[in-house]
Design an enzyme around this catalytic site. Structure first.
Site, short mmCIF file in Angstrom:
data_model
loop_
_atom_site.label_atom_id
_atom_site.label_comp_id
_atom_site.label_asym_id
_atom_site.label_seq_id
_atom_site.Cartn_x
_atom_site.Cartn_y
_atom_site.Cartn_z
N ASN A 150 -2.82 -8.61 0.24
CA ASN A 150 -3.84 -9.24 -0.68
C ASN A 150 -3.93 -8.22 -1.95
OD1 ASN A 150 -5.34 -7.47 0.50
ND2 ASN A 150 -7.00 -9.02 0.90
N GLY B 164 0.80 -1.10 0.02
CA GLY B 164 0.06 -0.04 -0.02
C GLY B 164 0.78 1.29 0.02
N PHE B 165 0.16 2.63 0.09
CA PHE B 165 0.92 3.82 0.12
C PHE B 165 1.82 3.96 1.06
CE2 PHE B 165 0.13 7.77 2.13
CZ PHE B 165 1.03 8.61 1.64
N THR C 101 -2.15 11.39 6.18
CA THR C 101 -0.84 11.36 5.55
C THR C 101 -1.12 11.45 3.99
OG1 THR C 101 0.08 10.23 7.65
CG2 THR C 101 1.14 9.89 5.45
N VAL D 139 -4.49 -11.53 5.40
CA VAL D 139 -4.01 -11.78 6.44
C VAL D 139 -5.18 -12.18 7.61
CG1 VAL D 139 -1.75 -10.44 6.60
CG2 VAL D 139 -3.98 -9.36 7.39
N SER E 128 -4.97 -2.82 5.81
CA SER E 128 -6.26 -2.25 6.02
C SER E 128 -6.60 -1.25 4.93
CB SER E 128 -6.41 -1.52 7.32
OG SER E 128 -7.89 -0.89 7.39
N TYR F 197 -2.76 -8.46 24.14
CA TYR F 197 -1.69 -9.68 23.82
C TYR F 197 -0.58 -8.86 24.79
CZ TYR F 197 -2.95 -13.07 20.56
OH TYR F 197 -3.60 -14.31 19.96
N TYR G 229 -14.79 1.02 9.91
CA TYR G 229 -13.18 1.39 9.99
C TYR G 229 -12.78 1.73 11.25
CZ TYR G 229 -8.66 3.61 8.67
OH TYR G 229 -7.39 4.27 8.63
N ARG H 47 -9.46 10.02 -1.40
CA ARG H 47 -8.90 10.85 -0.39
C ARG H 47 -8.88 12.34 -0.96
NH1 ARG H 47 -5.07 6.80 3.07
NH2 ARG H 47 -4.67 5.87 0.98
P1 NAD Z 1 -3.51 1.72 1.64
O1 NAD Z 1 -4.77 1.41 1.19
O2 NAD Z 1 -2.45 2.24 0.55
O3 NAD Z 1 -2.65 0.33 1.96
C1 NAD Z 1 -3.24 -0.78 2.63
C2 NAD Z 1 -2.50 -1.99 2.32
O4 NAD Z 1 -3.04 -3.16 2.86
C3 NAD Z 1 -2.95 -2.40 0.92
O5 NAD Z 1 -1.65 -2.51 0.08
C4 NAD Z 1 -3.95 -3.37 0.70
O6 NAD Z 1 -3.92 -4.31 -0.40
C5 NAD Z 1 -3.55 -4.24 2.07
N1 NAD Z 1 -4.52 -4.93 2.68
C6 NAD Z 1 -5.99 -4.70 2.75
N2 NAD Z 1 -6.75 -5.84 3.50
C7 NAD Z 1 -5.82 -6.85 3.63
C8 NAD Z 1 -5.59 -8.22 3.95
N3 NAD Z 1 -6.86 -8.68 4.48
N4 NAD Z 1 -4.60 -8.88 3.97
C9 NAD Z 1 -3.57 -8.36 3.35
N5 NAD Z 1 -3.31 -7.00 3.00
C10 NAD Z 1 -4.39 -6.36 2.96
O7 NAD Z 1 -3.51 2.52 2.60
P2 NAD Z 1 -2.55 3.40 3.55
O8 NAD Z 1 -2.76 4.70 3.36
O9 NAD Z 1 -0.94 2.99 3.09
O10 NAD Z 1 -2.55 2.79 4.95
C11 NAD Z 1 -1.79 2.19 5.70
C12 NAD Z 1 -2.10 1.87 7.02
O11 NAD Z 1 -2.18 3.26 7.77
C13 NAD Z 1 -3.66 1.28 7.08
O12 NAD Z 1 -3.74 0.29 8.33
C14 NAD Z 1 -4.42 2.42 7.73
O13 NAD Z 1 -5.46 2.42 8.46
C15 NAD Z 1 -3.26 3.44 8.40
N6 NAD Z 1 -3.62 4.82 8.30
C16 NAD Z 1 -3.35 5.40 7.17
C17 NAD Z 1 -3.56 7.13 7.23
C18 NAD Z 1 -3.18 7.79 5.97
O14 NAD Z 1 -3.51 8.86 6.02
N7 NAD Z 1 -2.75 7.41 4.77
C19 NAD Z 1 -4.35 7.30 8.42
C20 NAD Z 1 -4.38 6.85 9.47
C21 NAD Z 1 -4.09 5.44 9.43
N1 UDP Z 2 -13.11 15.88 1.01
C1 UDP Z 2 -13.69 16.93 0.06
N2 UDP Z 2 -13.53 16.64 -1.27
C2 UDP Z 2 -13.29 15.52 -1.90
C3 UDP Z 2 -12.72 14.41 -0.86
C4 UDP Z 2 -12.49 14.87 0.59
O1 UDP Z 2 -14.03 17.69 0.64
O2 UDP Z 2 -13.21 15.28 -3.13
C5 UDP Z 2 -12.97 16.33 2.35
C6 UDP Z 2 -13.81 15.19 3.38
O3 UDP Z 2 -15.17 15.49 3.49
C7 UDP Z 2 -12.98 15.38 4.57
C8 UDP Z 2 -11.58 15.68 4.10
O4 UDP Z 2 -11.84 16.42 2.92
O5 UDP Z 2 -13.68 16.34 5.40
C9 UDP Z 2 -10.57 14.71 4.29
O6 UDP Z 2 -11.01 13.84 3.60
P1 UDP Z 2 -10.17 12.22 3.38
O7 UDP Z 2 -11.46 11.39 2.56
O8 UDP Z 2 -9.05 12.70 2.82
O9 UDP Z 2 -9.84 11.62 4.72
P2 UDP Z 2 -10.54 11.52 6.22
O10 UDP Z 2 -9.93 12.39 6.80
O11 UDP Z 2 -12.09 12.03 6.03
O12 UDP Z 2 -10.56 10.32 6.61
#
Ligand code: NAD
Ligand code: UDP
Length: 316
Positions: A32, A10-11, A178, A57, A78, A162, A148, A189
């Site tokens: 996955n 993922g990202f 992020t 997972v 996730s 744990y 979520y 997003r």
């Molecule tokens: P993302 O969707 O880019 O990456 C998530 C990855 O998890 C993907 O590669 C997806 O294929 C994998 N995945 C999902 N379900 C799976 C499963 N059952 N088995 C194996 N792999 C699985 O999202 P991200 O932005 O990189 O987020 C990464 C983590 O950070 C997540 O746990 C997310 O909840 C957390 N997080 C991210 C942000 C953000 O702003 N990006 C903010 C808060 C929390």
């Molecule tokens: N948002 C928006 N336009 C879009 C996408 C998102 O105004 O095209 C707003 C959304 O309603 C939220 C904020 O931008 O208030 C951040 O949304 P994002 O989906 O990035 O993440 P969140 O913080 O809600 O998980």
């Protein structure tokens, strides 16, 4: 260390793999590909130090990971964008519950350290501002975002159980919004959505009146925080994010200015339970990890816009 990274395609996960490898660790990714892509890892190839295994997972792990010691488990799998988790609510609850249990079991059996990437969504639509780790949150347990939010709250509870029951060396990161290269352009997003719209010269879709606030952290800062947390002795949640807060309307204006786009702003309905305000209190991370973000928003957005520019056709 030999470290298992769930969600490594993922990202954030793929950036974390880069960081772990650059620190000399060996990495095995379990993913996955629900929302991630092997493209994010293509530059790493398959070497002694890096391996990708396609695996869900939430399913049993038996025989999936080649033998050898396991020193760390980073559970990052996730769906994370509202669009993704609203499309996959049951998978999202499963990966936070069953998936977290499986990854914790792997850490326990391997005597490995464990880190889970939780979220600011644990605070829901917060009544305390900025959000501090001791705030228990205001989450709607039956709203659309609950798949979520509650999955992450469960993941935190299971992680502490744990630690308390089995003495697993655990960490909980509460990540705030992020952004950076390798986000999916169409994951809904706000950062990819606004950059995509601005680069195409299409209207930027501000949800509601745009007065809701967010604080955006560049991915290299976040990854540095995760790495420091993983090495620390802190067992309770730690906020990781950038405290520079702004309204979404102001953010849209900033994106238009930065990309020199002709785009206008249009209003769209505010999604249900969209948090009104969000800003991390990062005093704890500063104190115990010596961490704070160093990449300014404009600097991080420039790099991210360049990444997306290569993926978006210029306006005609
Ligand atoms: P993302 O969707 O880019 O990456 C998530 C990855 O998890 C993907 O590669 C997806 O294929 C994998 N995945 C999902 N379900 C799976 C499963 N059952 N088995 C194996 N792999 C699985 O999202 P991200 O932005 O990189 O987020 C990464 C983590 O950070 C997540 O746990 C997310 O909840 C957390 N997080 C991210 C942000 C953000 O702003 N990006 C903010 C808060 C929390
Ligand atoms: N948002 C928006 N336009 C879009 C996408 C998102 O105004 O095209 C707003 C959304 O309603 C939220 C904020 O931008 O208030 C951040 O949304 P994002 O989906 O990035 O993440 P969140 O913080 O809600 O998980």
């Amino acid at each position: 260390m030999r470290i298992i990274v769930s969600g490594g395609a993922g990202f954030i996960g793929s950036h974390m793999c880069d960081r772990l490898l650059s620190e000399g660790h060996t990495v095995v990714v379990l993913d996955n590909l629900l929302t991630g892509s092997t493209e994010n890892l293509a530059h790493l190839g398959s070497t002694k130090a890096f391996q990708f295994i396609e695996h869900d997972v939430t399913l049993p792990l038996e025989g999936k990971i080649p033998g050898g010691p396991i020193d760390g488990v980073l559970h990052m799998a996730s769906a994370a964008s509202p669009k993704d988790y609203l499309e996959h609510p049951i998978e999202t609850l499963d990966v936070g519950s069953v998936g977290t249990r499986n990854m914790l079991e792997l850490a326990r059996a391997s005597k490995a350290r464990f880190l889970v990437t939780s979220t600011s969504e644990c605070y829901g639509d917060p009544h305390v501002h900025p959000q501090v780790e001791t705030y228990w949150g205001n989450v709607n347990p039956v709203g659309p975002r609950s798949c979520y939010d509650e999955s992450k709250r469960f993941a935190e509870a299971m992680t502490m159980a744990y630690h308390r029951t089995h003495g697993v060396r655990t960490n909980i990161a509460r990540i705030f919004n992020t952004y950076g290269p390798k986000m999916q352009l169409n994951d809904g997003r706000v950062v990819p959505a606004f950059l995509d719209q601005a680069l195409r010269g299409e209207p930027l879709t501000v949800f509601g009146d745009g007065s809701q606030t967010r604080s955006f952290c560049y991915v290299s800062d976040l990854v540095d925080g995760l790495y420091r947390l993983m090495m620390s002795d802190e067992r309770y949640p730690v906020n990781l994010g950038n405290p520079a807060e702004m309204t979404i309307l102001h953010f849209a204006e900033q994106i238009i200015a930065l990309t020199k786009s002709p785009s206008q702003i249009v209003r769209r309905p505010l999604p249900e339970d969209d948090p009104r305000q969000r800003k991390p209190d990062i005093s704890k991370a500063k104190r115990i990890l010596g961490w704070e973000p160093v990449v300014a928003l404009e600097q991080g957005l420039k790099v991210t816009a360049e990444y997306f520019r290569k993926k978006v056709p210029a306006p005609t």
